[in-house]
Scaffold this motif. Sequence first.
Motif, PDB file in Angstrom:
ATOM      1  N   UNK A  95       0.824  -1.211   0.000  1.00 42.46           N
ATOM      2  CA  UNK A  95       0.000   0.000   0.000  1.00 42.46           C
ATOM      3  C   UNK A  95       0.858   1.260   0.000  1.00 42.46           C
ATOM      4  N   UNK A  96       2.103   1.132   0.494  1.00 40.32           N
ATOM      5  CA  UNK A  96       3.001   2.282   0.523  1.00 40.32           C
ATOM      6  C   UNK A  96       3.608   2.562  -0.846  1.00 40.32           C
ATOM      7  N   UNK A  97       3.449   1.615  -1.770  1.00 43.02           N
ATOM      8  CA  UNK A  97       4.058   1.764  -3.099  1.00 43.02           C
ATOM      9  C   UNK A  97       3.161   2.601  -4.014  1.00 43.02           C
ATOM     10  N   UNK A  98       2.762   3.747  -3.537  1.00 40.76           N
ATOM     11  CA  UNK A  98       2.004   4.705  -4.338  1.00 40.76           C
ATOM     12  C   UNK A  98       2.799   6.010  -4.309  1.00 40.76           C
ATOM     13  N   UNK A  99       3.295   6.419  -5.472  1.00 45.37           N
ATOM     14  CA  UNK A  99       4.238   7.536  -5.518  1.00 45.37           C
ATOM     15  C   UNK A  99       3.687   8.675  -6.368  1.00 45.37           C
ATOM     16  N   UNK A 100       4.005   9.895  -5.955  1.00 50.34           N
ATOM     17  CA  UNK A 100       3.550  11.057  -6.707  1.00 50.34           C
ATOM     18  C   UNK A 100       4.603  11.524  -7.710  1.00 50.34           C
ATOM     19  N   UNK A 101       5.875  11.187  -7.437  1.00 49.21           N
ATOM     20  CA  UNK A 101       6.955  11.576  -8.351  1.00 49.21           C
ATOM     21  C   UNK A 101       8.196  10.777  -8.012  1.00 49.21           C
ATOM     22  N   UNK A 102       9.282  11.047  -8.717  1.00 49.14           N
ATOM     23  CA  UNK A 102      10.519  10.309  -8.517  1.00 49.14           C
ATOM     24  C   UNK A 102      11.056  10.480  -7.106  1.00 49.14           C
ATOM     25  N   UNK A 103      11.049  11.697  -6.578  1.00 49.20           N
ATOM     26  CA  UNK A 103      11.594  11.927  -5.245  1.00 49.20           C
ATOM     27  C   UNK A 103      10.794  11.184  -4.185  1.00 49.20           C
ATOM     28  N   UNK A 104       9.482  11.130  -4.349  1.00 50.34           N
ATOM     29  CA  UNK A 104       8.620  10.398  -3.417  1.00 50.34           C
ATOM     30  C   UNK A 104       9.035   8.926  -3.378  1.00 50.34           C
ATOM     31  N   UNK A 105       9.295   8.360  -4.548  1.00 48.30           N
ATOM     32  CA  UNK A 105       9.752   6.975  -4.620  1.00 48.30           C
ATOM     33  C   UNK A 105      11.128   6.821  -3.987  1.00 48.30           C
ATOM     34  N   UNK A 106      12.053   7.734  -4.307  1.00 46.29           N
ATOM     35  CA  UNK A 106      13.413   7.610  -3.803  1.00 46.29           C
ATOM     36  C   UNK A 106      13.465   7.662  -2.279  1.00 46.29           C
ATOM     37  N   UNK A 107      12.582   8.447  -1.676  1.00 45.39           N
ATOM     38  CA  UNK A 107      12.543   8.515  -0.216  1.00 45.39           C
ATOM     39  C   UNK A 107      12.264   7.135   0.377  1.00 45.39           C
ATOM     40  N   UNK A 108      11.299   6.423  -0.196  1.00 46.15           N
ATOM     41  CA  UNK A 108      10.969   5.082   0.285  1.00 46.15           C
ATOM     42  C   UNK A 108      12.058   4.089  -0.100  1.00 46.15           C
ATOM     43  N   UNK A 109      12.585   4.251  -1.296  1.00 43.90           N
ATOM     44  CA  UNK A 109      13.627   3.357  -1.808  1.00 43.90           C
ATOM     45  C   UNK A 109      14.849   3.361  -0.890  1.00 43.90           C
ATOM     46  N   UNK A 110      15.329   4.547  -0.548  1.00 41.53           N
ATOM     47  CA  UNK A 110      16.512   4.647   0.309  1.00 41.53           C
ATOM     48  C   UNK A 110      16.211   4.146   1.722  1.00 41.53           C
ATOM     49  N   UNK A 111      14.995   4.369   2.180  1.00 40.51           N
ATOM     50  CA  UNK A 111      14.603   3.865   3.492  1.00 40.51           C
ATOM     51  C   UNK A 111      14.601   2.333   3.471  1.00 40.51           C
TER      52      UNK A 111
END
Length: 345
Positions: free
Chosen positions: A49-65
Amino acid sequence: MTPEQFVAGLPKAELHMHVEGSIEPDLFLRLARRNGVAIRWSTEEELRAAYRFSDLQDFLDLYYDGCRVLVRAQDFHDVTRAYMRRAHADSVLHCELFFGPQGHTSRGVPIAAVMDGVLGAMEEARAQDGITGGLIAVAQRHRSEEEALAMLDELAPWHERLLGFGLGGAEVGNPPAKFARFFERCRTLGFKVVAHAGEEGPAAYVRESVELLQVQRVDHGNACVDDAALVSELARRRMPLTMCPLSNLKLQVIDSVAEHPLKRLLDAGLCVTVNSDDPSYFGGYVNDNYLACQQAFGLSRQDLAQLARNSFEAAFIPQEQRLAAFAQVDDWLARAVGPELEAKE
């Protein structure tokens, strides 16, 4: 033969896939428990459910976490091996994998743990499944060029086992020119060089990557369509683009796969390839991306086979291996199309 069956058996290479972006939720949770890493999610459903992103930076924040669950060599081995098993099942004959050393060493993980785990899994996959691979270290563009050069030095013990170096991360405000000296040194050392450009950044970033950094492939490259002269130049050079339609859709770079420039660029004579990028986060492995394109653009089997041929043309492999792969693609196409032609006669 249905499109699904054709794509499933179509020999292909995957050239744009981040090791850290292939951690499936079940493995993510197991690694967190194994390493005692506190995370925000307790079930696979919560994580998905957390894999919903508004843009690249939104994804990268979760990716790095999410990278925090990778601590030991065994963790990197397990993630890499899981991807390569899936790739083998998807008829991938060769894969060239990205990994981001800086995201691990900056949190205290020894570089040897990363390299031993990933390379060990790749060797195991080749021995057990016959799938070949290469490893590309990616410098994070939000960091400094000095940090990228330090990464290059830190990886010196593994230089003979590395395929090349790339550039990834958030494009906005981080033009390719920022890393000109880093890429020059990589080229001088004999490495293959690639760069993410034109995903969220402008066509100028694609041009900089090609002309200034002198890359041998552009990762994504979508924005090149905004510069007709650049498109013509990329076609003339047969400069490969490693495009990732479902990634672009999930990150809202496009509103639908039908809006993706892939088919226009393919028709313009560019060496377009189809890849998954970060499949567990974006809900689609390489075959899912092929099928999404087939459905959105009405691609024929010949079109799909051309994309597969392009993947081997763009791969950093010996010519003998490339020609053998072309023959396998042609054989699969003949097997799929032959019965239909006979029926029409």
